[in-house]
Scaffold this active site. Structure first.
Site, PDB file in Angstrom:
ATOM      1  N   LYS A 191      13.733 -10.176  -6.475  1.00 59.29           N
ATOM      2  CA  LYS A 191      13.542 -11.591  -6.299  1.00 59.29           C
ATOM      3  C   LYS A 191      12.297 -11.990  -7.175  1.00 59.29           C
ATOM      4  O   LYS A 191      11.123 -11.835  -7.044  1.00 59.29           O
ATOM      5  CB  LYS A 191      13.118 -12.010  -4.669  1.00 59.29           C
ATOM      6  CG  LYS A 191      13.138 -13.546  -4.458  1.00 59.29           C
ATOM      7  CD  LYS A 191      12.392 -13.822  -3.338  1.00 59.29           C
ATOM      8  CE  LYS A 191      10.887 -13.939  -3.361  1.00 59.29           C
ATOM      9  NZ  LYS A 191      10.566 -15.006  -4.357  1.00 59.29           N
ATOM     10  N   GLU A 234       0.617  -4.791  -5.911  1.00 60.31           N
ATOM     11  CA  GLU A 234      -0.209  -5.136  -7.014  1.00 60.31           C
ATOM     12  C   GLU A 234      -0.663  -6.560  -6.657  1.00 60.31           C
ATOM     13  O   GLU A 234      -0.049  -7.459  -6.867  1.00 60.31           O
ATOM     14  CB  GLU A 234       0.982  -5.062  -8.323  1.00 60.31           C
ATOM     15  CG  GLU A 234       1.316  -3.678  -8.599  1.00 60.31           C
ATOM     16  CD  GLU A 234       0.384  -2.848  -9.163  1.00 60.31           C
ATOM     17  OE1 GLU A 234      -0.718  -3.330  -9.540  1.00 60.31           O
ATOM     18  OE2 GLU A 234       0.680  -1.694  -9.194  1.00 60.31           O
ATOM     19  N   CYS A 267      -3.759 -11.664 -13.432  1.00 60.37           N
ATOM     20  CA  CYS A 267      -4.377 -10.585 -12.283  1.00 60.37           C
ATOM     21  C   CYS A 267      -5.932 -10.133 -12.612  1.00 60.37           C
ATOM     22  O   CYS A 267      -6.690 -10.138 -11.711  1.00 60.37           O
ATOM     23  CB  CYS A 267      -3.514  -9.875 -11.640  1.00 60.37           C
ATOM     24  SG  CYS A 267      -2.704  -8.666 -12.794  1.00 60.37           S
ATOM     25  N   GLU A 299     -10.565 -15.078  -5.611  1.00 67.66           N
ATOM     26  CA  GLU A 299      -9.705 -15.245  -6.998  1.00 67.66           C
ATOM     27  C   GLU A 299      -9.136 -16.735  -7.082  1.00 67.66           C
ATOM     28  O   GLU A 299      -8.816 -17.273  -6.112  1.00 67.66           O
ATOM     29  CB  GLU A 299      -8.599 -14.464  -6.754  1.00 67.66           C
ATOM     30  CG  GLU A 299      -7.659 -14.433  -8.053  1.00 67.66           C
ATOM     31  CD  GLU A 299      -6.235 -13.769  -7.807  1.00 67.66           C
ATOM     32  OE1 GLU A 299      -5.525 -13.784  -6.921  1.00 67.66           O
ATOM     33  OE2 GLU A 299      -5.831 -12.868  -8.812  1.00 67.66           O
TER      34      GLU A 299
HETATM   35  P1  NAD Z   1       2.310 -14.950  -3.925  1.00 72.54           P
HETATM   36  O1  NAD Z   1       1.875 -13.820  -3.374  1.00 72.54           O
HETATM   37  O2  NAD Z   1       2.292 -16.567  -3.602  1.00 72.54           O
HETATM   38  O3  NAD Z   1       3.964 -14.872  -4.423  1.00 72.54           O
HETATM   39  C1  NAD Z   1       4.290 -13.725  -4.976  1.00 72.54           C
HETATM   40  C2  NAD Z   1       5.892 -13.305  -4.807  1.00 72.54           C
HETATM   41  O4  NAD Z   1       5.915 -13.162  -3.505  1.00 72.54           O
HETATM   42  C3  NAD Z   1       6.583 -14.697  -4.977  1.00 72.54           C
HETATM   43  O5  NAD Z   1       7.993 -14.252  -5.704  1.00 72.54           O
HETATM   44  C4  NAD Z   1       6.845 -15.229  -3.570  1.00 72.54           C
HETATM   45  O6  NAD Z   1       7.954 -15.988  -3.530  1.00 72.54           O
HETATM   46  C5  NAD Z   1       6.758 -14.009  -2.775  1.00 72.54           C
HETATM   47  N1  NAD Z   1       6.152 -13.844  -1.243  1.00 72.54           N
HETATM   48  C6  NAD Z   1       5.312 -14.771  -0.928  1.00 72.54           C
HETATM   49  N2  NAD Z   1       5.327 -14.498   0.490  1.00 72.54           N
HETATM   50  C7  NAD Z   1       6.038 -13.458   0.645  1.00 72.54           C
HETATM   51  C8  NAD Z   1       6.244 -12.840   1.923  1.00 72.54           C
HETATM   52  N3  NAD Z   1       5.640 -13.016   3.216  1.00 72.54           N
HETATM   53  N4  NAD Z   1       7.290 -11.833   1.826  1.00 72.54           N
HETATM   54  C9  NAD Z   1       7.870 -11.568   0.724  1.00 72.54           C
HETATM   55  N5  NAD Z   1       7.520 -12.213  -0.469  1.00 72.54           N
HETATM   56  C10 NAD Z   1       6.499 -13.150  -0.297  1.00 72.54           C
HETATM   57  O7  NAD Z   1       1.736 -15.033  -5.796  1.00 72.54           O
HETATM   58  P2  NAD Z   1       1.927 -15.740  -6.830  1.00 72.54           P
HETATM   59  O8  NAD Z   1       1.110 -17.177  -6.623  1.00 72.54           O
HETATM   60  O9  NAD Z   1       3.389 -16.006  -7.313  1.00 72.54           O
HETATM   61  O10 NAD Z   1       1.148 -14.919  -7.986  1.00 72.54           O
HETATM   62  C11 NAD Z   1      -0.546 -14.888  -8.313  1.00 72.54           C
HETATM   63  C12 NAD Z   1      -0.962 -13.915  -7.476  1.00 72.54           C
HETATM   64  O11 NAD Z   1      -0.185 -12.657  -8.112  1.00 72.54           O
HETATM   65  C13 NAD Z   1      -2.244 -13.643  -7.911  1.00 72.54           C
HETATM   66  O12 NAD Z   1      -3.147 -13.435  -6.812  1.00 72.54           O
HETATM   67  C14 NAD Z   1      -2.515 -12.661  -8.725  1.00 72.54           C
HETATM   68  O13 NAD Z   1      -3.776 -11.870  -8.905  1.00 72.54           O
HETATM   69  C15 NAD Z   1      -1.180 -11.672  -8.404  1.00 72.54           C
HETATM   70  N6  NAD Z   1      -0.789 -10.896  -9.457  1.00 72.54           N
HETATM   71  C16 NAD Z   1      -1.397  -9.486  -9.198  1.00 72.54           C
HETATM   72  C17 NAD Z   1      -0.854  -8.663 -10.470  1.00 72.54           C
HETATM   73  C18 NAD Z   1      -1.078  -7.259 -10.347  1.00 72.54           C
HETATM   74  O14 NAD Z   1      -0.523  -6.481 -11.257  1.00 72.54           O
HETATM   75  N7  NAD Z   1      -2.019  -6.685  -9.752  1.00 72.54           N
HETATM   76  C19 NAD Z   1       0.023  -9.207 -11.329  1.00 72.54           C
HETATM   77  C20 NAD Z   1       0.224 -10.421 -11.565  1.00 72.54           C
HETATM   78  C21 NAD Z   1      -0.214 -11.162 -10.451  1.00 72.54           C
END
Ligand code: NAD
Length: 489
Positions: free
Chosen positions: A173, A247, A281, A379
């Site tokens: 997804k 992650e 991130c 963050e």
């Molecule tokens: P997000 O958590 O809002 O969403 C990430 C993904 O999860 C999306 O596809 C979203 O639709 C899905 N999602 C959201 N809630 C969910 C749930 N309850 N169950 C299953 N899926 C769900 O994050 P974002 O705004 O898309 O991305 C930014 C975040 O991602 C930042 O906090 C960043 O640090 C983190 N990030 C981490 C890494 C890493 O390698 N550690 C890399 C990139 C981004």
């Protein structure tokens, strides 16, 4: 590209039965396309197709097909690299040269895992009791791969390549905001001859993600996203003891010692903090600068920031593009407001650049901050940095480790022994010494503390999608003789 706007399930393109979503180019506000997202029934269908492919096809047992598919996907991606990079930039707003790098890294990752499984041998040993032990790594089953919006293609492939290499079948997804390059990758996967049901894509927001994570036939969840959603995913997985990798977010420090040329330090700080508008991130959103060079560092930082080329990310010379969405812009602006309210000094930037478009903001630098301020602890995930000074190595380490996160850090020093000593004391999954950002595919990626659980890339990436099996072989069938056999004549 028409078919690629549909959902890819069981090797066919199906029209989404969920809500329609309009995707806009964040740089211009123009509509790129509309997609129909997946219904919960389609999520169920995708998981059942993946399970069926796992149980009924040869995929899980046939390494040579997996090697072929991964290599063919890499080849096809290389042929259309430019198209992918442009599409990524249109959908995310990241500067084109960054998208080009993402595509190149994606190709490397697909090839890396193809080579890895081709050369992989099971561990085997003659044991003390004359038996022979073999350790094999087997696929887990159906894997749910959930990806955020900041690196839609690359982070998808960091999961997809090892999951497929290990013999799993997957339902991926992408983020609801940025599904386009992953859908296009579905077209390439199809062309590469991947068996139907091995790779499925579903579209939608967190609710669709939640339906996927909670599905009883999903065996493993690999999630990249925010710490809050990651926590929800973790709790959901706990209910049925699903394997899970997380992650999550970060608040990474860059420590600058005074034996480094100020100009070079500022150059690395800009790169660490503002790559992809700081929507990374591992962004070095906390700059920790030794007090003897604190003033010249700030002066040079302000000069360099005034020259940063902000504009349309499709222009080759653009260094900073827009933020991803209105909602995210509001979050970033709110943090700038919070910083001022908390008593920090906004040293430069932090203004909307409406002449460029709705979602542009100039990169912001806060000084006079305290460690307990929200802008230091939380963050922001945008172009906002704090600069703190330190006097000793110990203080630098304390400040660096002083948040709940532990994703990454950077140390800049001409004294390599000191830099290595500091790196050793930093509680983070990656520490770059005299560099920043580069992910090396054959190493490891992931976080300490609340930045996540598990690691991607390298041997760890494959292990995250494998179950370990120990098989112990006795070449002859003979009695153990542990219990006395009283009926013996
Ligand atoms: P997000 O958590 O809002 O969403 C990430 C993904 O999860 C999306 O596809 C979203 O639709 C899905 N999602 C959201 N809630 C969910 C749930 N309850 N169950 C299953 N899926 C769900 O994050 P974002 O705004 O898309 O991305 C930014 C975040 O991602 C930042 O906090 C960043 O640090 C983190 N990030 C981490 C890494 C890493 O390698 N550690 C890399 C990139 C981004």
């Amino acid at each position: 590209m028409k078919e690629s706007l549909q959902t890819y399930i069981a090797g066919t393109w199906v029209v989404g039965k969920g809500p329609e979503r309009v995707l806009r180019n964040p740089a211009t506000g123009e509509v790129i396309t509309k997609v129909l997202e997946s219904s919960h029934e389609q999520v169920d269908f995708a998981v059942r197709s993946a399970k069926n492919a796992f149980l009924r096809s040869e995929w899980a047992h046939d390494v040579s097909t997996r090697v072929h598919v991964l290599r063919r996907m890499a080849e096809l991606l290389e042929i259309s690299a430019d198209e992918f990079a442009r599409l990524e930039t249109k959908n995310t707003g990241k500067p084109l040269r960054e998208s080009q790098l993402d595509v190149a890294d994606s190709i490397t990752c697909l090839r890396y895992y193809a080579d890895f499984i081709e050369s992989k041998q099971p561990w085997t040993k003659e044991m003390f009791d004359g038996t022979n032990s073999t350790i094999t790594e087997e696929p887990i089953g159906v894997c749910a791969l959930i990806v955020p919006w900041n690196f839609p293609l690359l982070l998808g492939i960091w999961k997809l390549a090892p999951a497929l290499a290990a013999g799993n079948t997957v339902v991926l997804k992408p983020s609801e905001l940025t599904p386009l390059t992953m859908l296009k990758l579905g077209v390439l996967a199809d062309e590469s001859g991947i068996p139907g049901g091995v790779f499925n894509i579903v579209l939608g927001d967190g609710a669709v993600g939640q339906a996927l994570v909670s599905h009883p036939d999903v065996d493993k969840v690999s999630f990249t996203g925010g710490t809050e959603s990651g926590t929800r995913v973790y709790m959901e997985c706990a209910k049925s003891l699903k394997r899970v990798s997380l992650e999550l977010g970060g608040k990474s420090p860059l420590i600058v010692f005074d034996d480094v040329d100020v100009d070079i330090a500022v150059d690395l700080a800009l790169f660490g903090a503002f790559y992809n508008q700081g929507q990374v991130c591992v962004a070095s959103s906390r700059l920790l600068v030794q007090e003897s060079i604190y003033e010249p560092f700030l002066e040079r930082l302000a000069q360099r920031m005034a020259d940063v080329h902000i504009g349309n990310p499709l222009n080759e010379e653009t260094e900073l593009g827009p933020l991803i969405s209105e909602q995210h812009l509001d979050k970033v602006l709110n943090y700038i407001h919070i910083g001022i309210e908390e008593g920090a000094t906004l040293f430069c930037g932090g203004e909307r650049l409406l002449a460029l478009g709705e979602l542009y903001v100039s990169p912001a630098v806060f000084i006079n901050v305290r460690q307990d301020m929200r802008i230091v602890q939380e963050e922001i995930f945008g172009p906002v940095v704090t600069v703190q000074s330190f006097s000793s190595e110990e203080e630098a380490v304390d400040l660096a480790n002083g948040t709940v996160y532990g994703l990454a850090a950077g140390v800049l020093s001409a004294d390599i022994h000191r830099a290595e000593r500091v790196a050793k004391n930093i509680r983070a999954g990656t520490v770059w010494i005299n560099g920043y950002h580069t992910p090396h595919v054959d190493t490891a990626w992931g976080g300490f503390k609340r930045s996540g659980i598990g690691r991607e890339l390298g041997i760890y990436g494959l292990a995250a999608f494998s179950e370990v099996k120990h098989t112990n072989l006795n070449r002859t069938v003979a009695k153990v003789g542990w219990f006395r056999d009283t009926q013996r004549v």
